[in-house]
Design a protein around this motif. Structure first.
Motif, PDB file in Angstrom:
ATOM      1  N   PRO A  43       0.840  -1.207   0.000  1.00  0.00           N
ATOM      2  CA  PRO A  43       0.000   0.000   0.000  1.00  0.00           C
ATOM      3  C   PRO A  43       0.870   1.250   0.000  1.00  0.00           C
ATOM      4  CG  PRO A  43      -0.818  -1.585   1.595  1.00  0.00           C
ATOM      5  CD  PRO A  43       0.505  -2.117   1.116  1.00  0.00           C
ATOM      6  N   PRO A  44       0.604   2.214  -0.873  1.00  0.00           N
ATOM      7  CA  PRO A  44       1.463   3.401  -0.952  1.00  0.00           C
ATOM      8  C   PRO A  44       1.629   4.128   0.377  1.00  0.00           C
ATOM      9  CG  PRO A  44       0.017   3.304  -2.842  1.00  0.00           C
ATOM     10  CD  PRO A  44      -0.425   2.216  -1.919  1.00  0.00           C
ATOM     11  N   VAL A  45       0.573   4.143   1.204  1.00  0.00           N
ATOM     12  CA  VAL A  45       0.684   4.842   2.477  1.00  0.00           C
ATOM     13  C   VAL A  45       1.712   4.163   3.375  1.00  0.00           C
ATOM     14  CG1 VAL A  45      -1.183   3.545   3.566  1.00  0.00           C
ATOM     15  CG2 VAL A  45      -0.646   5.850   4.365  1.00  0.00           C
ATOM     16  N   VAL A  46       1.853   2.840   3.254  1.00  0.00           N
ATOM     17  CA  VAL A  46       2.881   2.132   4.015  1.00  0.00           C
ATOM     18  C   VAL A  46       4.266   2.533   3.518  1.00  0.00           C
ATOM     19  CG1 VAL A  46       3.777  -0.148   4.637  1.00  0.00           C
ATOM     20  CG2 VAL A  46       1.313   0.228   4.472  1.00  0.00           C
ATOM     21  N   GLY A  47       4.393   2.713   2.215  1.00  0.00           N
ATOM     22  CA  GLY A  47       5.656   3.205   1.681  1.00  0.00           C
ATOM     23  C   GLY A  47       5.993   4.581   2.218  1.00  0.00           C
ATOM     24  N   GLY A  48       4.975   5.439   2.355  1.00  0.00           N
ATOM     25  CA  GLY A  48       5.215   6.761   2.924  1.00  0.00           C
ATOM     26  C   GLY A  48       5.662   6.686   4.368  1.00  0.00           C
ATOM     27  N   VAL A  49       5.049   5.789   5.145  1.00  0.00           N
ATOM     28  CA  VAL A  49       5.470   5.604   6.533  1.00  0.00           C
ATOM     29  C   VAL A  49       6.907   5.106   6.598  1.00  0.00           C
ATOM     30  CG1 VAL A  49       5.044   4.261   8.629  1.00  0.00           C
ATOM     31  CG2 VAL A  49       3.122   5.232   7.359  1.00  0.00           C
ATOM     32  N   ALA A  50       7.252   4.159   5.726  1.00  0.00           N
ATOM     33  CA  ALA A  50       8.612   3.630   5.701  1.00  0.00           C
ATOM     34  C   ALA A  50       9.622   4.725   5.355  1.00  0.00           C
ATOM     35  CB  ALA A  50       8.700   2.483   4.696  1.00  0.00           C
ATOM     36  N   LEU A  51       9.297   5.563   4.381  1.00  0.00           N
ATOM     37  CA  LEU A  51      10.193   6.666   4.034  1.00  0.00           C
ATOM     38  C   LEU A  51      10.327   7.646   5.187  1.00  0.00           C
ATOM     39  CD1 LEU A  51       9.017   7.355   0.361  1.00  0.00           C
ATOM     40  CD2 LEU A  51      11.256   6.516   1.065  1.00  0.00           C
ATOM     41  N   LEU A  52       9.246   7.892   5.893  1.00  0.00           N
ATOM     42  CA  LEU A  52       9.285   8.803   7.035  1.00  0.00           C
ATOM     43  C   LEU A  52      10.165   8.243   8.148  1.00  0.00           C
ATOM     44  CD1 LEU A  52       8.093  11.538   7.880  1.00  0.00           C
ATOM     45  CD2 LEU A  52       6.218  10.290   8.958  1.00  0.00           C
ATOM     46  N   LEU A  53      10.081   6.932   8.383  1.00  0.00           N
ATOM     47  CA  LEU A  53      10.905   6.304   9.414  1.00  0.00           C
ATOM     48  C   LEU A  53      12.368   6.218   9.002  1.00  0.00           C
ATOM     49  CD1 LEU A  53       8.534   3.428  10.559  1.00  0.00           C
ATOM     50  CD2 LEU A  53       9.016   5.585  11.723  1.00  0.00           C
ATOM     51  N   LEU A  54      12.617   6.302   7.708  1.00  0.00           N
ATOM     52  CA  LEU A  54      13.997   6.283   7.233  1.00  0.00           C
ATOM     53  C   LEU A  54      14.624   7.672   7.217  1.00  0.00           C
ATOM     54  CD1 LEU A  54      16.393   4.764   5.858  1.00  0.00           C
ATOM     55  CD2 LEU A  54      15.314   5.341   3.668  1.00  0.00           C
TER      56      LEU A  54
ATOM     57  N   GLY B 148      14.461   9.516  12.066  1.00  0.00           N
ATOM     58  CA  GLY B 148      14.544   8.302  11.276  1.00  0.00           C
ATOM     59  C   GLY B 148      15.921   7.679  11.299  1.00  0.00           C
ATOM     60  N   LEU B 149      16.003   6.524  10.654  1.00  0.00           N
ATOM     61  CA  LEU B 149      17.240   5.760  10.638  1.00  0.00           C
ATOM     62  C   LEU B 149      18.395   6.549  10.029  1.00  0.00           C
ATOM     63  CD1 LEU B 149      18.346   2.928  11.317  1.00  0.00           C
ATOM     64  CD2 LEU B 149      17.796   2.244   8.967  1.00  0.00           C
ATOM     65  N   LEU B 150      18.143   7.238   8.929  1.00  0.00           N
ATOM     66  CA  LEU B 150      19.153   8.088   8.305  1.00  0.00           C
ATOM     67  C   LEU B 150      18.862   9.568   8.496  1.00  0.00           C
ATOM     68  CD1 LEU B 150      19.720   6.247   4.885  1.00  0.00           C
ATOM     69  CD2 LEU B 150      21.075   6.068   6.981  1.00  0.00           C
ATOM     70  N   GLY B 151      17.604   9.904   8.648  1.00  0.00           N
ATOM     71  CA  GLY B 151      17.231  11.315   8.756  1.00  0.00           C
ATOM     72  C   GLY B 151      17.805  12.000   9.977  1.00  0.00           C
ATOM     73  N   SER B 152      17.944  11.281  11.081  1.00  0.00           N
ATOM     74  CA  SER B 152      18.522  11.895  12.280  1.00  0.00           C
ATOM     75  C   SER B 152      19.960  12.319  12.044  1.00  0.00           C
ATOM     76  CB  SER B 152      18.440  10.916  13.448  1.00  0.00           C
ATOM     77  OG  SER B 152      19.106   9.694  13.128  1.00  0.00           O
ATOM     78  N   SER B 153      20.715  11.494  11.316  1.00  0.00           N
ATOM     79  CA  SER B 153      22.101  11.845  11.006  1.00  0.00           C
ATOM     80  C   SER B 153      22.166  13.007  10.027  1.00  0.00           C
ATOM     81  CB  SER B 153      22.834  10.628  10.428  1.00  0.00           C
ATOM     82  OG  SER B 153      22.852   9.559  11.361  1.00  0.00           O
ATOM     83  N   LEU B 154      21.281  13.013   9.029  1.00  0.00           N
ATOM     84  CA  LEU B 154      21.263  14.127   8.082  1.00  0.00           C
ATOM     85  C   LEU B 154      20.938  15.434   8.781  1.00  0.00           C
ATOM     86  CD1 LEU B 154      19.364  12.509   5.054  1.00  0.00           C
ATOM     87  CD2 LEU B 154      21.809  13.018   5.224  1.00  0.00           C
ATOM     88  N   ASP B 155      20.040  15.381   9.746  1.00  0.00           N
ATOM     89  CA  ASP B 155      19.659  16.585  10.470  1.00  0.00           C
ATOM     90  C   ASP B 155      20.777  17.044  11.402  1.00  0.00           C
ATOM     91  OD1 ASP B 155      18.027  18.669  11.374  1.00  0.00           O
ATOM     92  OD2 ASP B 155      17.248  17.459  13.012  1.00  0.00           O
TER      93      ASP B 155
END
Length: 289
Positions: A112-123, A128-135
């Motif tokens: 489901p696309p909304v699940v993909g959006g959640v996964a991208l948000l958590l990444l 997120g897994l990578l977003g915290s480091s980028l920030d």
């Protein structure tokens, strides 16, 4: 004995068998066509054609349309850069674990696309897994930006391109590539000058399907990028929001999206029909033209 100059008659189509079984299949096929076509007929019947130009010329609609075209085009370019090498890798016979890689590529098609959006948000979210480091390291925030829209579109549309190009690569004649390799051509040269030109219809097919899928993306976009006018509010999001406040404008925007999608497929028809996996080759010289 047949004369050497005699022409072989082109093969003819096998006539459709008759009987109750065939009639049942035809009825079921007609039902399938109805399921696909009748909703579009209802959309066109409800379209306010007289007011359509004024409705689609609204600044908010043009803003959403401009953003959709820009992000879908960017997503298609990213998918081409990443997807063609990935399809080439999957098409290799000596790749171990190709079944697993192909399954991973196919997941966005059934997810489901909304699940993909959640996964991208958590990444890529701030926590997120990578977003915290980028920030923390660069001060970069990806969610709820136009970049997030492109990433969401790439996530859902990339498999269409990869599978189309892989099918074209598997169906291509590999003898020319082998001849070029025996003459000393490098793998990169063979890929660029021999293989890719041969599978150009498949690449065009994948690009067309990828663009139209990205153009209509909603679930992953609204979850990962939100709906901010001029930044992340694409046409599908604008249609959804307009259904309550301005239903006629929602219908007009839907017709506009339908027209854009059909126009892309019509323009690319001569390329994408032959490039899709399983497409039948032309039966005669006239068909090939």
């Amino acid at each position: 004995m047949r004369s050497p100059t005699a022409r072989t008659a082109p093969p003819t189509r096998t006539p459709l068998a008759t009987g109750w079984g065939t009639r049942v299949l035809v009825v079921l096929a007609a039902g399938g066509v109805a399921v696909l076509v009748l909703p579009l007929v209802a959309l066109l019947a409800a379209t306010p054609w007289r007011d359509l130009p004024a409705l689609v010329a609204d600044p908010a609609v043009l803003q959403a349309l401009r953003l959709s075209l820009l992000t879908a085009g960017s997503a298609t370019l990213v998918a081409l850069v990443l997807g063609v090498p990935l399809a080439w890798l999957l098409a290799r016979d000596d790749l171990r674990g190709a079944w697993l890689l192909r399954a991973l590529v196919t997941v966005p098609l059934v997810l489901p696309p909304v699940v993909g959006g959640v996964a991208l948000l958590l990444l890529l979210g701030r926590r997120g897994l990578l977003g915290s480091s980028l920030d923390a390291w660069f001060g970069l925030t990806v969610p709820f930006t136009s970049v997030a829209v492109v990433l969401a579109q790439v996530f859902v549309a990339l498999p269409f391109l990869v599978l189309s190009v892989e099918g074209a690569l598997r169906g291509a004649d590999r003898r020319r590539a082998l001849v070029a390799q025996t003459l000393g051509a490098s793998p990169a040269y063979v890929l660029r000058r021999v293989t890719l030109p041969a599978v150009a219809p498949g690449v065009a097919a994948g690009a067309a399907l990828c663009f139209t899928r990205a153009l209509g993306e909603f679930g992953a976009t609204v979850t990962f990028a939100g709906s901010f006018p001029g930044t992340t509010r694409t046409m599908p999001l604008a249609v959804y929001l307009a259904m309550d406040s301005a239903p006629e404008q929602a219908v007009a925007m839907s017709v506009l999206l339908l027209g854009l999608s059909v126009a892309v497929l019509v323009v690319m028809r001569g390329r994408w029909v032959g490039g899709l996996p399983g497409a039948r080759p032309p039966r005669s010289g006239q068909d090939a033209r």
